[in-house]
Scaffold this motif. Structure first.
Motif, PDB file in Angstrom:
ATOM      1  N   ARG A 178     -37.427  60.072  19.096  1.00  0.00           N
ATOM      2  CA  ARG A 178     -36.438  59.911  20.161  1.00  0.00           C
ATOM      3  C   ARG A 178     -35.911  58.476  20.195  1.00  0.00           C
ATOM      4  O   ARG A 178     -34.706  58.235  20.301  1.00  0.00           O
ATOM      5  CB  ARG A 178     -37.073  60.279  21.512  1.00  0.00           C
ATOM      6  N   LYS A 179     -36.831  57.518  20.055  1.00  0.00           N
ATOM      7  CA  LYS A 179     -36.397  56.109  20.091  1.00  0.00           C
ATOM      8  C   LYS A 179     -35.508  55.779  18.891  1.00  0.00           C
ATOM      9  O   LYS A 179     -34.552  55.003  19.012  1.00  0.00           O
ATOM     10  CB  LYS A 179     -37.616  55.192  20.122  1.00  0.00           C
ATOM     11  N   ALA A 180     -35.829  56.370  17.750  1.00  0.00           N
ATOM     12  CA  ALA A 180     -34.985  56.144  16.564  1.00  0.00           C
ATOM     13  C   ALA A 180     -33.589  56.717  16.807  1.00  0.00           C
ATOM     14  O   ALA A 180     -32.580  56.056  16.546  1.00  0.00           O
ATOM     15  CB  ALA A 180     -35.621  56.782  15.332  1.00  0.00           C
ATOM     16  N   VAL A 181     -33.525  57.949  17.315  1.00  0.00           N
ATOM     17  CA  VAL A 181     -32.233  58.605  17.577  1.00  0.00           C
ATOM     18  C   VAL A 181     -31.417  57.799  18.585  1.00  0.00           C
ATOM     19  O   VAL A 181     -30.208  57.601  18.421  1.00  0.00           O
ATOM     20  CB  VAL A 181     -32.485  60.046  18.097  1.00  0.00           C
ATOM     21  N   ASP A 182     -32.092  57.294  19.617  1.00  0.00           N
ATOM     22  CA  ASP A 182     -31.396  56.522  20.662  1.00  0.00           C
ATOM     23  C   ASP A 182     -30.684  55.296  20.102  1.00  0.00           C
ATOM     24  O   ASP A 182     -29.689  54.834  20.664  1.00  0.00           O
ATOM     25  CB  ASP A 182     -32.397  56.047  21.736  1.00  0.00           C
ATOM     26  N   LEU A 183     -31.202  54.755  19.000  1.00  0.00           N
ATOM     27  CA  LEU A 183     -30.575  53.563  18.418  1.00  0.00           C
ATOM     28  C   LEU A 183     -29.293  53.895  17.644  1.00  0.00           C
ATOM     29  O   LEU A 183     -28.568  53.003  17.229  1.00  0.00           O
ATOM     30  CB  LEU A 183     -31.573  52.834  17.498  1.00  0.00           C
ATOM     31  N   LYS A 184     -29.075  55.194  17.413  1.00  0.00           N
ATOM     32  CA  LYS A 184     -27.863  55.659  16.717  1.00  0.00           C
ATOM     33  C   LYS A 184     -27.711  55.061  15.298  1.00  0.00           C
ATOM     34  O   LYS A 184     -26.672  54.457  14.964  1.00  0.00           O
ATOM     35  CB  LYS A 184     -26.605  55.371  17.534  1.00  0.00           C
ATOM     36  N   PRO A 185     -28.734  55.218  14.455  1.00  0.00           N
ATOM     37  CA  PRO A 185     -28.553  54.797  13.059  1.00  0.00           C
ATOM     38  C   PRO A 185     -27.713  55.849  12.315  1.00  0.00           C
ATOM     39  O   PRO A 185     -27.342  56.865  12.909  1.00  0.00           O
ATOM     40  CB  PRO A 185     -29.991  54.776  12.526  1.00  0.00           C
ATOM     41  N   ASP A 186     -27.436  55.608  11.041  1.00  0.00           N
ATOM     42  CA  ASP A 186     -26.670  56.572  10.248  1.00  0.00           C
ATOM     43  C   ASP A 186     -27.600  57.472   9.441  1.00  0.00           C
ATOM     44  O   ASP A 186     -27.194  58.522   8.961  1.00  0.00           O
ATOM     45  CB  ASP A 186     -25.748  55.819   9.269  1.00  0.00           C
ATOM     46  N   HIS A 187     -28.828  57.026   9.283  1.00  0.00           N
ATOM     47  CA  HIS A 187     -29.762  57.710   8.368  1.00  0.00           C
ATOM     48  C   HIS A 187     -31.178  57.453   8.862  1.00  0.00           C
ATOM     49  O   HIS A 187     -31.477  56.373   9.384  1.00  0.00           O
ATOM     50  CB  HIS A 187     -29.569  57.089   6.967  1.00  0.00           C
ATOM     51  N   PRO A 229     -32.151  67.390  13.478  1.00  0.00           N
ATOM     52  CA  PRO A 229     -30.838  68.061  13.354  1.00  0.00           C
ATOM     53  C   PRO A 229     -30.176  68.334  14.707  1.00  0.00           C
ATOM     54  O   PRO A 229     -28.941  68.382  14.791  1.00  0.00           O
ATOM     55  CB  PRO A 229     -31.177  69.367  12.630  1.00  0.00           C
ATOM     56  N   THR A 230     -30.952  68.454  15.783  1.00  0.00           N
ATOM     57  CA  THR A 230     -30.311  68.703  17.087  1.00  0.00           C
ATOM     58  C   THR A 230     -29.536  67.469  17.564  1.00  0.00           C
ATOM     59  O   THR A 230     -28.758  67.545  18.503  1.00  0.00           O
ATOM     60  CB  THR A 230     -31.349  69.103  18.173  1.00  0.00           C
ATOM     61  N   PHE A 231     -29.758  66.332  16.916  1.00  0.00           N
ATOM     62  CA  PHE A 231     -29.004  65.121  17.270  1.00  0.00           C
ATOM     63  C   PHE A 231     -28.007  64.729  16.175  1.00  0.00           C
ATOM     64  O   PHE A 231     -27.584  63.584  16.077  1.00  0.00           O
ATOM     65  CB  PHE A 231     -29.974  63.963  17.542  1.00  0.00           C
ATOM     66  N   GLY A 232     -27.693  65.698  15.318  1.00  0.00           N
ATOM     67  CA  GLY A 232     -26.658  65.466  14.308  1.00  0.00           C
ATOM     68  C   GLY A 232     -27.149  64.842  13.018  1.00  0.00           C
ATOM     69  O   GLY A 232     -26.351  64.475  12.162  1.00  0.00           O
ATOM     70  N   PHE A 233     -28.469  64.716  12.877  1.00  0.00           N
ATOM     71  CA  PHE A 233     -29.006  64.193  11.608  1.00  0.00           C
ATOM     72  C   PHE A 233     -29.395  65.391  10.742  1.00  0.00           C
ATOM     73  O   PHE A 233     -30.424  66.016  10.975  1.00  0.00           O
ATOM     74  CB  PHE A 233     -30.239  63.309  11.857  1.00  0.00           C
ATOM     75  N   SER A 234     -28.580  65.688   9.742  1.00  0.00           N
ATOM     76  CA  SER A 234     -28.884  66.848   8.890  1.00  0.00           C
ATOM     77  C   SER A 234     -29.976  66.481   7.908  1.00  0.00           C
ATOM     78  O   SER A 234     -29.926  65.416   7.282  1.00  0.00           O
ATOM     79  CB  SER A 234     -27.657  67.260   8.087  1.00  0.00           C
ATOM     80  N   GLN A 235     -30.925  67.388   7.782  1.00  0.00           N
ATOM     81  CA  GLN A 235     -31.962  67.150   6.774  1.00  0.00           C
ATOM     82  C   GLN A 235     -31.360  67.455   5.404  1.00  0.00           C
ATOM     83  O   GLN A 235     -30.752  68.503   5.203  1.00  0.00           O
ATOM     84  CB  GLN A 235     -33.154  68.084   7.029  1.00  0.00           C
ATOM     85  N   TYR A 241     -32.864  62.366   6.443  1.00  0.00           N
ATOM     86  CA  TYR A 241     -31.878  62.930   7.364  1.00  0.00           C
ATOM     87  C   TYR A 241     -30.700  61.961   7.440  1.00  0.00           C
ATOM     88  O   TYR A 241     -30.894  60.749   7.420  1.00  0.00           O
ATOM     89  CB  TYR A 241     -32.474  63.058   8.773  1.00  0.00           C
ATOM     90  N   ALA A 242     -29.500  62.547   7.550  1.00  0.00           N
ATOM     91  CA  ALA A 242     -28.318  61.665   7.598  1.00  0.00           C
ATOM     92  C   ALA A 242     -27.239  62.257   8.470  1.00  0.00           C
ATOM     93  O   ALA A 242     -27.116  63.479   8.605  1.00  0.00           O
ATOM     94  CB  ALA A 242     -27.782  61.454   6.183  1.00  0.00           C
ATOM     95  N   LYS A 243     -26.442  61.380   9.068  1.00  0.00           N
ATOM     96  CA  LYS A 243     -25.207  61.807   9.707  1.00  0.00           C
ATOM     97  C   LYS A 243     -24.277  62.260   8.575  1.00  0.00           C
ATOM     98  O   LYS A 243     -24.458  61.837   7.416  1.00  0.00           O
ATOM     99  CB  LYS A 243     -24.584  60.626  10.474  1.00  0.00           C
ATOM    100  N   PRO A 244     -23.255  63.087   8.876  1.00  0.00           N
ATOM    101  CA  PRO A 244     -22.405  63.618   7.792  1.00  0.00           C
ATOM    102  C   PRO A 244     -21.870  62.517   6.879  1.00  0.00           C
ATOM    103  O   PRO A 244     -21.333  61.516   7.341  1.00  0.00           O
ATOM    104  CB  PRO A 244     -21.267  64.318   8.553  1.00  0.00           C
ATOM    105  N   GLY A 245     -22.063  62.698   5.589  1.00  0.00           N
ATOM    106  CA  GLY A 245     -21.536  61.767   4.586  1.00  0.00           C
ATOM    107  C   GLY A 245     -22.327  60.484   4.429  1.00  0.00           C
ATOM    108  O   GLY A 245     -21.926  59.592   3.680  1.00  0.00           O
ATOM    109  N   MET A 246     -23.487  60.361   5.109  1.00  0.00           N
ATOM    110  CA  MET A 246     -24.237  59.106   5.049  1.00  0.00           C
ATOM    111  C   MET A 246     -25.538  59.239   4.233  1.00  0.00           C
ATOM    112  O   MET A 246     -26.439  58.410   4.356  1.00  0.00           O
ATOM    113  CB  MET A 246     -24.569  58.610   6.464  1.00  0.00           C
ATOM    114  N   GLU A 247     -25.642  60.266   3.403  1.00  0.00           N
ATOM    115  CA  GLU A 247     -26.830  60.430   2.563  1.00  0.00           C
ATOM    116  C   GLU A 247     -26.958  59.237   1.610  1.00  0.00           C
ATOM    117  O   GLU A 247     -25.959  58.621   1.246  1.00  0.00           O
ATOM    118  CB  GLU A 247     -26.716  61.722   1.722  1.00  0.00           C
TER     119      GLU A 247
END
Ligand code: SF4
Length: 389
Positions: A178-187, A229-235, A241-247
């Motif tokens: 949760r803390k990682a997601v809150d920081l809004k990284p790309d990957h 994935p529920t926060f937009g980070f696709s495995q 895990y990455a946001k779209p196009g950030m693999e």
């Protein structure tokens, strides 16, 4: 006539210095010293001159060790050296940094040098686990470092997380995620703690102070697979895990068994059918480079196309997109009999309920991904002699 498919070429540089050793770490690293830095840079320049390829590099990855431990001037020197190699325009260029080793001067040196993707080694946001892992930073330094690199303008920022620390519960792990997601990284990369020989953690395991619990590890994996994935980070791979196009293109290149050249002590290369590893010691790695003698390596393995193709299947199955067997057979010039052998193995995985075929690609399902290490061991050796040349 065989069609020659040019493989992507990655560049890896190992920076072998760490101020302390984390309890779980089995990577080659040395304490920083003036003499060590001088010997490293002197030999690295020669390593770059000695190992070139006609292709441009499509990705660069500076790993360690702790590359962020270099001074701004040393970072500039390293980046200049890397830029002396032929790089593709818009080349993905990553660096790993530890939160306590980075400052604005170093960030500027990386950015001005060409780095566009920064990976921050957070491992955990829990102060107690950080201490138990022997990490040399605290939660405040993670937050400060993240703010610094996020605002600096890197095209992509990754957070590395580690799970399975002794005493860590599922709730603790969810808190880290949760803390990682809150920081809004790309990957986000998530790694299961492993007990490597010759580490402080392994010594604790040997004394019975900690224990390996595969069921607990599996539940940690599952939580990340469902939560991120529920926060937009696709495995896109078992641990990534990455946001779209950030693999990470560098990792995709490696897992696809393309080619790469590794510079620096302990760095590995895969090139022209050879997998080799530089000596994991600055002096040994540098000795032949400095004398302008033919380079010697700690490990050298000649690989046939079928052996590399086998690894392309094993690592490809770890990726969510899976593998296209026809493409792999074309890329590695495999004979119809090898194609049939791999096909049979993959069909069996589907029969066992571990995978499926999606748009022509063989993919593992969640159960299969959980067992990907066992699947790799079951994958048959492929007989090189029957591979078409
Ligand atoms: S910082 Fe990285 S390379 Fe250095 S000891 Fe810790 S895990 Fe190992």
């Amino acid at each position: 006539m065989d069609v020659i498919i040019e493989r992507e070429l990655g560049l890896y540089v190992h920076v072998p210095f760490c101020s302390t050793t984390c309890d779980f770490c089995a990577f080659y690293q040395e304490r920083p010293s003036k003499k060590g830095f001088e010997a490293y840079f002197f030999a690295l320049e020669r390593d770059f001159n000695a190992h070139r390829d006609s292709r441009n590099f499509s990705t660069v990855f500076i790993g360690g060790g702790t590359p962020g431990l270099l001074s701004a001037q040393q970072i500039e020197k390293l980046c200049n050296l890397i830029r002396s190699a032929e790089l593709e325009t818009n080349c993905e260029w990553s660096v790993e940094v530890a939160p306590n080793e980075i400052n604005s001067e170093k960030v500027d040196a990386f950015l001005n040098g060409g780095v566009n993707r920064l990976s921050l080694g957070v491992q955990t946001f829990n102060q107690q686990f950080m201490k138990e892992l022997g990490r040399n930073h605290d939660v405040d330094s993670v937050m400060t470092a993240y703010e610094l690199v996020r605002n600096a303008g890197f095209a992509s920022v990754n957070l590395d997380l580690l799970f399975g620390a002794p005493g860590q519960t599922l709730d603790d792990w969810q808190d880290d995620l949760r803390k990682a997601v809150d920081l809004k990284p790309d990957h986000i990369s998530t790694y299961c703690l492993t007990f490597e020989e010759d580490t402080a953690l392994y010594a604790k395991l040997s004394k019975g102070e900690v224990r390996i619990d595969p069921e607990r590890e599996a539940s940690f994996y599952e939580l990340a697979w469902e939560y991120l994935p529920t926060f937009g980070f696709s495995q896109y791979e078992v641990s990534n895990y990455a946001k779209p196009g950030m693999e990470s293109l560098h990792n995709l290149n490696t897992w696809s068994m393309n080619e790469w050249i590794g510079y620096g002590p302990s760095a590995s290369s895969q090139l022209n059918g050879v997998r080799r590893k530089n000596f994991a010691n600055i002096e040994q790695w540098g000795r032949h480079l400095l004398l302008d003698k033919p380079q010697k390596y700690e490990e050298w393995t000649n690989l046939g196309d079928a052996e590399i193709a086998r690894d392309a299947v094993i690592f490809g199955l770890r990726m969510n997109r899976g593998i296209n067997l026809k493409e792999i057979c074309g890329k590695f010039h495999l004979s119809p009999s090898i194609f049939a052998e791999i096909n049979l193995f993959l069909d069996l995985l589907i029969t066992e309920g571990l995978g499926e075929k999606v748009d022509g690609n063989y993919c593992l399902n969640q159960e299969g991904r959980m067992r990907c290490d066992a699947i790799a061991k079951e994958m048959p050796e492929l007989n090189q002699e029957v591979a078409a040349v």
